[in-house]
Design an enzyme around this catalytic site. Structure first.
Site, PDB file in Angstrom:
ATOM      1  N   GLY A  13     -30.121  16.765  -4.363  1.00 20.35           N
ATOM      2  CA  GLY A  13     -28.871  16.501  -5.044  1.00 20.35           C
ATOM      3  C   GLY A  13     -28.342  17.643  -5.963  1.00 20.35           C
ATOM      4  N   ARG A  74     -30.256  17.121   2.211  1.00 22.22           N
ATOM      5  CA  ARG A  74     -31.673  16.360   2.344  1.00 22.22           C
ATOM      6  C   ARG A  74     -32.086  16.616   3.645  1.00 22.22           C
ATOM      7  NH1 ARG A  74     -31.716  14.059  -2.934  1.00 22.22           N
ATOM      8  NH2 ARG A  74     -29.602  13.007  -3.621  1.00 22.22           N
ATOM      9  N   ASP A 105     -37.450  16.281  -7.423  1.00 26.86           N
ATOM     10  CA  ASP A 105     -38.778  15.583  -6.872  1.00 26.86           C
ATOM     11  C   ASP A 105     -38.928  16.001  -5.425  1.00 26.86           C
ATOM     12  OD1 ASP A 105     -41.060  14.165  -7.688  1.00 26.86           O
ATOM     13  OD2 ASP A 105     -39.962  12.489  -6.761  1.00 26.86           O
ATOM     14  N   SER A 107     -37.377  17.803  -3.522  1.00 29.11           N
ATOM     15  CA  SER A 107     -37.202  19.163  -2.737  1.00 29.11           C
ATOM     16  C   SER A 107     -38.658  20.065  -3.110  1.00 29.11           C
ATOM     17  CB  SER A 107     -36.145  19.951  -3.474  1.00 29.11           C
ATOM     18  OG  SER A 107     -35.145  19.227  -3.382  1.00 29.11           O
ATOM     19  N   THR A 128     -32.348  19.143 -11.280  1.00 24.65           N
ATOM     20  CA  THR A 128     -31.802  17.738 -11.281  1.00 24.65           C
ATOM     21  C   THR A 128     -31.333  17.276 -12.487  1.00 24.65           C
ATOM     22  OG1 THR A 128     -32.577  15.529 -10.785  1.00 24.65           O
ATOM     23  CG2 THR A 128     -34.228  17.066 -11.590  1.00 24.65           C
ATOM     24  N   ASP A 130     -31.531  14.291 -13.293  1.00 28.83           N
ATOM     25  CA  ASP A 130     -32.458  12.965 -13.707  1.00 28.83           C
ATOM     26  C   ASP A 130     -33.528  13.348 -14.692  1.00 28.83           C
ATOM     27  OD1 ASP A 130     -31.132  11.695 -11.549  1.00 28.83           O
ATOM     28  OD2 ASP A 130     -32.511  11.832 -10.272  1.00 28.83           O
ATOM     29  N   ASP A 132     -36.385  14.059 -14.454  1.00 23.53           N
ATOM     30  CA  ASP A 132     -37.752  13.156 -14.114  1.00 23.53           C
ATOM     31  C   ASP A 132     -38.896  14.118 -13.692  1.00 23.53           C
ATOM     32  OD1 ASP A 132     -36.398  13.860 -11.721  1.00 23.53           O
ATOM     33  OD2 ASP A 132     -36.671  11.876 -10.942  1.00 23.53           O
ATOM     34  N   ARG A 174     -31.981   8.119 -10.810  1.00 25.01           N
ATOM     35  CA  ARG A 174     -32.881   7.321  -9.703  1.00 25.01           C
ATOM     36  C   ARG A 174     -33.729   6.362 -10.398  1.00 25.01           C
ATOM     37  NH1 ARG A 174     -33.382   9.807  -4.585  1.00 25.01           N
ATOM     38  NH2 ARG A 174     -32.593  11.593  -5.258  1.00 25.01           N
ATOM     39  N   GLY A 188     -23.604   6.133 -29.062  1.00 28.23           N
ATOM     40  CA  GLY A 188     -23.588   5.384 -29.758  1.00 28.23           C
ATOM     41  C   GLY A 188     -23.652   3.854 -29.372  1.00 28.23           C
ATOM     42  N   GLU A 190     -24.750   0.074 -27.625  1.00 24.23           N
ATOM     43  CA  GLU A 190     -25.605  -0.925 -28.128  1.00 24.23           C
ATOM     44  C   GLU A 190     -27.091  -0.722 -27.705  1.00 24.23           C
ATOM     45  OE1 GLU A 190     -23.402  -2.797 -29.578  1.00 24.23           O
ATOM     46  OE2 GLU A 190     -24.659  -3.727 -30.949  1.00 24.23           O
ATOM     47  N   LYS A 214     -23.615  -9.760 -33.359  1.00 27.26           N
ATOM     48  CA  LYS A 214     -23.240 -10.372 -34.569  1.00 27.26           C
ATOM     49  C   LYS A 214     -22.499  -9.586 -35.605  1.00 27.26           C
ATOM     50  CE  LYS A 214     -27.955 -12.477 -35.270  1.00 27.26           C
ATOM     51  NZ  LYS A 214     -29.079 -11.899 -35.170  1.00 27.26           N
ATOM     52  N   SER A 218     -17.163  -5.881 -29.671  1.00 31.64           N
ATOM     53  CA  SER A 218     -17.225  -5.171 -28.336  1.00 31.64           C
ATOM     54  C   SER A 218     -18.823  -4.274 -28.250  1.00 31.64           C
ATOM     55  CB  SER A 218     -16.181  -3.895 -28.317  1.00 31.64           C
ATOM     56  OG  SER A 218     -16.549  -2.943 -29.206  1.00 31.64           O
ATOM     57  N   LEU A 256     -19.460  11.432 -10.574  1.00 37.91           N
ATOM     58  CA  LEU A 256     -18.767  12.416 -11.692  1.00 37.91           C
ATOM     59  C   LEU A 256     -19.987  12.953 -12.413  1.00 37.91           C
ATOM     60  CD1 LEU A 256     -18.265  11.247 -14.622  1.00 37.91           C
ATOM     61  CD2 LEU A 256     -16.801   9.991 -13.597  1.00 37.91           C
TER      62      LEU A 256
HETATM   63  O1  F6P Z   1     -31.498  12.822  -8.002  1.00 37.06           O
HETATM   64  C1  F6P Z   1     -30.195  13.182  -8.287  1.00 37.06           C
HETATM   65  C2  F6P Z   1     -29.312  11.863  -7.999  1.00 37.06           C
HETATM   66  O2  F6P Z   1     -28.065  12.159  -8.638  1.00 37.06           O
HETATM   67  C3  F6P Z   1     -29.759  10.528  -8.619  1.00 37.06           C
HETATM   68  O3  F6P Z   1     -29.496  10.224  -9.843  1.00 37.06           O
HETATM   69  C4  F6P Z   1     -29.090   9.483  -7.582  1.00 37.06           C
HETATM   70  O4  F6P Z   1     -29.969   8.388  -7.354  1.00 37.06           O
HETATM   71  C5  F6P Z   1     -29.033  10.284  -6.380  1.00 37.06           C
HETATM   72  O5  F6P Z   1     -29.285  11.762  -6.718  1.00 37.06           O
HETATM   73  C6  F6P Z   1     -27.811   9.876  -5.450  1.00 37.06           C
HETATM   74  O6  F6P Z   1     -28.196  10.776  -4.390  1.00 37.06           O
HETATM   75  P1  F6P Z   1     -26.747  11.060  -3.226  1.00 37.06           P
HETATM   76  O7  F6P Z   1     -25.884  11.920  -3.751  1.00 37.06           O
HETATM   77  O8  F6P Z   1     -27.457  11.378  -2.012  1.00 37.06           O
HETATM   78  O9  F6P Z   1     -26.038   9.640  -3.074  1.00 37.06           O
END
Ligand code: F6P
Length: 325
Positions: A13, A74, A105, A107, A128, A130, A132, A174, A188, A190, A214, A218, A256
């Protein structure tokens, strides 16, 4: 081993800041006397030979652009030994001695296997949204995506407040909750529903028990996309069935979150990491990902970056809960 020519690719991605990283790698390599070859469409380009030499002006005027000028993909073929053999042959034909791989991850997992099989020096950059990857405090693209989420949630809040509605907003990640948790703090919201603690607590029930309406009419809850949580749709369905008094809506932010001009933080991170990738290769480092810890560049072995789950700061969930009273 003296490295004369490096290949650079972006894979998986895309993430804002990848272009800033391509620029930094290219210019640092040229500065240090290396030739640079841009490989298009990730590992696919290594199989098809879609490669061209990059000079300094090939990376002019891209630091501010989202996406990746090298394109990305990919590649299923690269997961097979036959595919990697073709990739290696391409590298030999093109006289590419080493690779810089920018991606997440999947890649870096591919990079690790390829490096081991063919004894090729490869350095990875964590690209990435993410966040992660283990061993680095942050990844290229994460800060921009967080800011995009914050802007989007600010807008949704206007309509949520006007209608007294409960919104579940699904964000990417992901299987990681970094975007959801920090996006919730920044906007901000909830609460954040994240996969990391899903099996331990029913976060939706906890939220409702906490009495999330409470003091307000919204509410906004950020939900990490994930099969385990069922995402924002899953949450909304459950609320509709069990608590029909709430006027629920769902927004899925989707792709987006992956676009847009990178923030200053991401541009600086990508520039530092890109330059560090070339330093690492010159220091004879191989099979490492460039990371950043406490503002210091570090080298993280691929095995650690990929195999270990990056821990999420659970205290932030409590902070979020306290701040949402
Ligand atoms: O790893 C980046 C990411 O944007 C993830 O957050 C998401 O799950 C995935 O890639 C979406 O992949 P694709 O663009 O192939 O739909």
């Amino acid at each position: 081993m003296k490295i004369n020519c490096i290949g650079i690719l972006t894979s998986g991605g895309d993430a804002p800041g990848m272009n800033a990283a391509i620029r930094a790698v290219t210019r640092s390599a040229i500065y240090n006397g290396m030739t640079v070859k841009g490989i298009y469409r990730g590992y696919k380009g290594l199989l098809s030979g879609e490669i061209s030499e990059f000079k300094t002006n090939n990376v002019s005027n891209i630091i501010q652009q989202g996406g990746t000028i090298l394109k990305t993909a990919r590649s299923a073929e690269f997961r097979e030994p036959e595919g990697r053999k073709i990739a290696y042959e391409t590298m030999q034909r093109e006289n590419i001695d080493a690779l810089v791989v920018i991606g997440g991850d999947g890649s870096l997992t591919g990079a690790r296997i390829f490096a081991q099989e063919y004894n090729i020096p490869i350095v990875g950059l964590p690209g990435t949204i993410d966040n992660d990857l283990f061993g680095t405090d942050t990844t290229i693209g994460y800060d921009t995506a967080l800011n995009t989420i914050m802007d989007a949630v600010d807008k949704i809040r206007d309509t949520a407040t006007s209608h007294d509605r409960l919104f579940f907003i699904e964000v990417m990640g992901r299987d990681a909750g970094f975007l959801a948790l920090n996006g919730a703090l920044a906007s901000g919201a909830e609460a954040a529903i994240i996969p990391e603690i899903w099996t331990e607590v029913d976060q939706l029930e906890a939220l409702i028990e906490h009495g999330f309406r409470k003091t307000k009419n919204s509410s906004i809850v950020l939900v990490a996309e994930s099969e385990v949580t069922g995402g924002a749709m899953g949450m909304a369905e459950r609320v509709k069935q069990k608590y029909p008094q709430y006027d629920v809506r769902v927004t899925i932010l989707g792709h987006l979150q992956r676009g847009g001009s990178p923030t200053a933080t991401d541009r600086i991170l990508a520039s530092r990491m890109g330059a560090a990738a070339i330093d690492a290769l010159m220091e004879d480092q191989r099979n490492v990902m460039i990371g950043i810890q406490n503002d210091q560049i570090v080298y993280v072995p691929f095995s650690k970056a990929i195999k270990n789950d990056k821990p999420i700061n659970r205290d932030l969930l409590n902070t979020l809960r306290i701040l949402s009273i």
